[in-house]
Design a protein around this motif. Structure first.
Motif, short mmCIF file in Angstrom:
data_model
loop_
_atom_site.label_atom_id
_atom_site.label_comp_id
_atom_site.label_asym_id
_atom_site.label_seq_id
_atom_site.Cartn_x
_atom_site.Cartn_y
_atom_site.Cartn_z
N PRO A 90 8.02 -4.10 -9.31
CA PRO A 90 8.46 -5.46 -8.95
C PRO A 90 8.26 -5.80 -7.47
O PRO A 90 7.70 -6.87 -7.16
N PRO A 91 8.66 -4.92 -6.52
CA PRO A 91 8.37 -5.26 -5.11
C PRO A 91 6.87 -5.27 -4.80
O PRO A 91 6.43 -6.03 -3.93
N MET A 92 6.08 -4.47 -5.49
CA MET A 92 4.63 -4.50 -5.28
C MET A 92 4.07 -5.87 -5.69
O MET A 92 3.24 -6.46 -4.98
N ILE A 93 4.52 -6.37 -6.82
CA ILE A 93 4.06 -7.68 -7.28
C ILE A 93 4.51 -8.77 -6.30
O ILE A 93 3.73 -9.68 -5.96
N ASP A 94 5.73 -8.65 -5.83
CA ASP A 94 6.25 -9.63 -4.86
C ASP A 94 5.43 -9.61 -3.57
O ASP A 94 5.07 -10.67 -3.03
N ASN A 95 5.12 -8.43 -3.07
CA ASN A 95 4.33 -8.33 -1.83
C ASN A 95 2.90 -8.80 -2.04
O ASN A 95 2.28 -9.34 -1.12
N GLY B 94 8.45 10.11 -12.22
CA GLY B 94 7.61 9.01 -12.67
C GLY B 94 8.40 7.76 -12.94
O GLY B 94 7.99 6.64 -12.57
N GLU B 95 9.55 7.91 -13.59
CA GLU B 95 10.37 6.74 -13.91
C GLU B 95 10.91 6.08 -12.64
O GLU B 95 11.00 4.85 -12.55
N ALA B 96 11.25 6.88 -11.63
CA ALA B 96 11.72 6.32 -10.37
C ALA B 96 10.60 5.55 -9.67
O ALA B 96 10.80 4.47 -9.11
N ALA B 97 9.38 6.11 -9.71
CA ALA B 97 8.25 5.43 -9.06
C ALA B 97 7.94 4.10 -9.74
O ALA B 97 7.52 3.14 -9.08
N ALA B 98 8.15 4.01 -11.05
CA ALA B 98 7.86 2.78 -11.78
C ALA B 98 8.72 1.62 -11.31
O ALA B 98 8.34 0.44 -11.48
N LEU B 99 9.86 1.92 -10.70
CA LEU B 99 10.74 0.86 -10.18
C LEU B 99 10.12 0.13 -9.00
O LEU B 99 10.63 -0.91 -8.57
N LEU C 243 0.82 -1.21 0.00
CA LEU C 243 0.00 0.00 0.00
C LEU C 243 0.86 1.26 0.00
O LEU C 243 0.51 2.26 -0.64
N ARG C 244 1.96 1.23 0.71
CA ARG C 244 2.88 2.38 0.72
C ARG C 244 3.42 2.64 -0.69
O ARG C 244 3.43 3.78 -1.17
N ASP C 245 3.87 1.58 -1.36
CA ASP C 245 4.42 1.75 -2.70
C ASP C 245 3.34 2.15 -3.70
O ASP C 245 3.58 2.96 -4.60
N ALA C 246 2.14 1.60 -3.53
CA ALA C 246 1.05 1.96 -4.43
C ALA C 246 0.70 3.44 -4.30
O ALA C 246 0.41 4.11 -5.30
N ASP C 247 0.72 3.96 -3.07
CA ASP C 247 0.49 5.39 -2.87
C ASP C 247 1.51 6.22 -3.64
O ASP C 247 1.18 7.21 -4.30
N THR C 248 2.77 5.82 -3.54
CA THR C 248 3.84 6.55 -4.23
C THR C 248 3.64 6.51 -5.74
O THR C 248 3.77 7.54 -6.43
N VAL C 249 3.31 5.34 -6.27
CA VAL C 249 3.12 5.18 -7.70
C VAL C 249 1.96 6.05 -8.20
O VAL C 249 2.06 6.72 -9.23
N VAL C 250 0.86 6.04 -7.47
CA VAL C 250 -0.30 6.85 -7.87
C VAL C 250 0.05 8.33 -7.83
O VAL C 250 -0.26 9.09 -8.75
N GLN C 251 0.69 8.77 -6.77
CA GLN C 251 1.01 10.18 -6.61
C GLN C 251 2.02 10.67 -7.64
O GLN C 251 1.95 11.81 -8.09
N GLU C 252 2.96 9.79 -8.03
CA GLU C 252 4.05 10.20 -8.92
C GLU C 252 3.78 9.92 -10.40
O GLU C 252 4.40 10.56 -11.26
N ILE C 253 2.91 8.97 -10.71
CA ILE C 253 2.68 8.62 -12.12
C ILE C 253 1.27 8.99 -12.57
O ILE C 253 1.11 9.64 -13.61
N LEU C 254 0.26 8.57 -11.83
CA LEU C 254 -1.10 8.93 -12.24
C LEU C 254 -1.25 10.45 -12.20
O LEU C 254 -1.77 11.06 -13.15
#
Length: 572
Positions: free
Chosen positions: A435-440, A427-432, A364-375
């Motif tokens: 992989p850990p999101m999928i793993d979690n 955005g490119e940094a957030a996309a990294l 959830l922490r990483d998903a928040d970052t991805v949404v805020q930085e990419i969406l």
């Protein structure tokens, strides 16, 4: 807080196979009122409603919302077929109300737009404002008397039925100014005071008429609520000055008005996948709770777990047998845990998922970052921009179930974004983090394919961002089209309701200089109106729009004329 509301409309959407769905209220045209099929459908709705009620009650909610007064109130002018359907709805909803109240002890609040009507009613009553208000008051008093199970009504005065609604019972905007609205509320409130029921007024509007800035303009709100001090009156407000978006500060109206207030939250974020991928509200809830600690008379919250938006995403909260509603459930749990039980996000997740909490919290922490930085594009999302009576949403290029990759979006974003390189790097940094999101997700037993779909969609958004912000490159255009094709092949509709990728690289006839002038005249960076707004934007612009808008509605983009109330509402 003492009132913990959640919507319970999900059961009414089962079997509703329309490609793109209006989730703003129950699809009454989908509900059967004759055999064959009536009994089977309504029995299924009752069974589903019991499931939803049991689950929300178990986690701490004590009230539910259902739609709507318009389909339960009789009127002698109704067309025979309309009257017949209303009689069936009254019978079936009375049964459902009894289930919610008697079996689960839940309070029930019925929604209502101001005002509903039909062609036959319009022909008899006409357009006189006073007559219409009296007509609506009669509908309210009748509904409160005929359904003692109801704890009250929730009034929406600033938005009506969308352009896609094909029901003979339709709602339209009735109230136009704060003084008129104040008189209307004081008059209708007597019906609630006499019966000891609650009237909840929503301040949300789409910006139409003088009442259109009610959600954020302090004088409009103060004039609307002046002299109203009934114990049966509650004001319901979205957390920000626009719709359910991120990057918006908490609405300061919570600290300005004295009437009892409830906070509106959306667990199924309609602009962030609507439950198709993790879009968690827990951290926002923690922030709102801290800030509201100094606000007086905040008596509850209202959580939307199904309501909101025009899109094709069809997961039904609390009704998915394979728990594919988990992303919405997590937000529903967080809201009640934080506001009712005083828990932190960590405590909420630890309580409900003790063996998986670490993986879920990291996801959830990483998903928040991805949404805020990419969406979202943070630089634009944090801007305070107003057009006429509405605050410009902080998200322009992705709306409901559509990603827009076109020259108009490119022009606007290039005008406002001052540091495109930083935006691209962020955005490119957030996309990294994918992989850990999928793993979690695998570790926690959560839907891995949802994260993979999110990854592919957000990869397209990153490509679009390069098109928006960098010099145009035909090779990039080819790459975007190829990525769209790959996305559609990877996620065919038979396995997933995917996003619509709307691509057009055709230049628009608007120079950068013209855009700068238009933005300076039409947009403002503060809440208060300028002289040019009073002279032009709020008045003459609306007249000009009505004169010069295309007579052929097909000349207007389908997205603007079909969804919600359409762009016309902005210019009323």
């Amino acid at each position: 807080m003492e009132l913990f509301l959640i919507d319970a409309i999900g059961p009414f959407f089962r079997g509703y196979d329309k490609q793109r769905i209006n989730w703003s209220k129950i699809p009454f045209q989908h509900l059967k009122t004759t055999e064959p099929g009536r009994r089977e459908q309504w029995d299924q709705i009752a069974e589903d409603l019991r499931s939803v009620a049991g689950q929300v009650k178990a986690i701490g909610y004590n009230a539910v919302t259902l739609d709507d007064l318009a389909h339960l109130a009789r009127h002698p002018a109704h067309e025979p077929e309309v009257a017949q359907r209303i009689e069936v709805f009254r019978d079936e909803f009375s049964r459902l109300f009894n289930i919610l109240r008697d079996e689960f002890g839940l309070k029930i609040f019925l929604t209502s737009d101001v005002i509903p009507s039909t062609p036959a009613v319009d022909a008899i009553i006409g357009d006189d404002s006073g007559v219409l208000s009296t007509y609506y008051r009669q509908l309210v008093s009748q509904t409160l008397d005929d359904f003692p199970q109801l704890s009250g009504l929730i009034l929406r005065i600033g938005e009506s039925d969308g352009n896609d609604v094909r029901d003979p019972i339709r709602t339209r905007l009735h109230l136009r100014g704060p003084a008129e609205t104040n008189r209307f509320l004081k008059d209708i409130l007597t019906e609630f005071d006499q019966r000891g029921r609650t009237l909840i007024l929503r301040t949300w509007t789409v910006g139409a008429h003088k009442i259109g800035d009610l959600i954020w303009h302090r004088r409009t709100l103060a004039s609307t609520l002046a002299g109203i001090d009934s114990p049966n009156f509650v004001v319901s407000m979205k957390h920000g000055e626009s719709d359910f978006f991120r990057y918006l500060p908490l609405n300061r109206a919570f600290f300005r008005i004295s009437q009892p207030k409830i906070l509106e939250l959306q667990a199924r974020r309609e602009y962030e996948g609507a439950g198709e991928y993790p879009s968690f509200i827990g951290r926002d809830c923690e922030r709102f709770q801290r800030e509201l600690a100094t606000a007086d008379n905040v008596v509850g919250m209202s959580v939307w777990c199904q309501t909101g938006g025009w899109h094709r995403f069809k997961r039904l909260t609390f009704l998915e047998s394979n728990h594919r509603d988990i992303w919405v459930r997590l937000s529903v749990l967080a809201a009640i845990g934080i506001f009712k039980n005083g828990q932190t996000v960590e405590q909420v997740i630890g309580t409900h998922f003790p063996e998986k909490s670490t993986a879920i919290l990291e996801l959830l922490r990483d998903a928040d970052t991805v949404v805020q930085e990419i969406l979202y594009i943070e630089e634009f999302a944090r801007m305070k921009l107003f057009f006429r009576r509405v605050r410009i949403p902080p998200l322009l290029h992705v709306y409901w179930d559509s990603l827009f990759i076109n020259h108009a979006v490119r022009k606007v974003l290039r005008h406002f974004i001052r540091d495109p390189e930083r935006v691209l790097r962020g955005g490119e940094a957030a996309a990294l983090l994918f992989p850990p999101m999928i793993d979690n997700a695998r570790k926690a037993g959560l839907p891995v394919d949802d994260i993979e779909h999110m990854r592919d969609l957000f990869g397209l958004i990153l490509l679009a961002r390069r098109y928006y912000l960098m010099p145009y490159d035909e090779e990039l255009g080819k790459e975007i089209r190829a990525a769209k094709k790959t996305y559609k092949q990877r996620w065919p509709r038979k396995i997933r309701q995917r996003y619509r990728i709307k691509i057009s690289f055709e230049p628009i006839r608007l120079t950068s200089r013209s855009l700068r002038i238009a933005a300076a005249v039409l947009l403002r960076r503060k809440r208060g109106y300028r002289l040019i707004d009073h002279l032009f934007t709020l008045n003459l612009l609306g007249v000009a729009y009505r004169i010069f808008r295309p007579r052929d509605k097909r000349a207007m983009p389908k997205f603007l004329r079909k969804s919600a109330m359409g762009v016309d509402a902005l210019f009323k």
